[in-house]
Design an enzyme around this catalytic site. Sequence first.
Site, PDB file in Angstrom:
ATOM      1  N   GLU A   8       0.964   3.996   1.856  1.00  0.00           N
ATOM      2  CA  GLU A   8       1.507   4.461   3.134  1.00  0.00           C
ATOM      3  C   GLU A   8       2.658   3.568   3.600  1.00  0.00           C
ATOM      4  OE1 GLU A   8      -2.972   5.420   3.213  1.00  0.00           O
ATOM      5  OE2 GLU A   8      -1.686   3.834   2.431  1.00  0.00           O
ATOM      6  N   HIS A  48       0.847  -1.199   0.000  1.00  0.00           N
ATOM      7  CA  HIS A  48       0.000   0.000   0.000  1.00  0.00           C
ATOM      8  C   HIS A  48       0.881   1.246   0.000  1.00  0.00           C
ATOM      9  CE1 HIS A  48      -3.912  -1.951   1.721  1.00  0.00           C
ATOM     10  NE2 HIS A  48      -3.309  -2.743   0.839  1.00  0.00           N
ATOM     11  N   CYS A  76      -6.111   2.589   5.544  1.00  0.00           N
ATOM     12  CA  CYS A  76      -6.797   1.346   5.900  1.00  0.00           C
ATOM     13  C   CYS A  76      -6.258   0.873   7.253  1.00  0.00           C
ATOM     14  CB  CYS A  76      -6.557   0.288   4.819  1.00  0.00           C
ATOM     15  SG  CYS A  76      -4.893  -0.430   4.844  1.00  0.00           S
ATOM     16  N   CYS A  82      -2.437   0.078   7.150  1.00  0.00           N
ATOM     17  CA  CYS A  82      -1.611   1.279   7.027  1.00  0.00           C
ATOM     18  C   CYS A  82      -1.663   2.128   8.286  1.00  0.00           C
ATOM     19  CB  CYS A  82      -2.034   2.081   5.802  1.00  0.00           C
ATOM     20  SG  CYS A  82      -1.674   1.230   4.257  1.00  0.00           S
TER      21      CYS A  82
END
Length: 161
Positions: free
Chosen positions: A60, A58, A88, A91
């Site tokens: 991040e 992801h 999310c 993250c």
Amino acid sequence: MEPQKEQQQAFMREAIRLSLEKMQEGHGGPFGAVVVRDGEVIARGFNNVLASHDPTAHAEVDAIRKASQVLGTHDLSSCSIYTSCEPCPMCLGAIYWARLQKIYYGNTHQDAARIGFDDAFIYEELEKPTEARRIPAEQLLPQEAKKAFDAWAAKENRGHY
């Protein structure tokens, strides 16, 4: 000292630019992030799930990993993160582990859910007792596993987390 509004907006625009550009290049979903310290972008990250076949890739997490390498530390408490979407659960956990001092985000998790990125079920799963979760979990060999924890606790030169 917190950056001025114009500077904050420039950092967010960079995260948004990454989200669109890298999505269009086929890396993954429309998510971008930048880690900033003292008014300077330390690292840029983007969603790379599809291209890397890595569900943890992801934006991040990517930005945090890169920033940690640049700064030579896992403690990013002197930094903030600008992300094109509200993080999310994974993250968000990474942001807390990295000790980032502030999160700025563009889209909300509800916006993400509307285009197929719905992580509400993860929040719901976390609220359930372990035995009631969708993915079964079973503890095995806790006494043997505890040996590593005991060794860590006794280690005099252990690192700081």
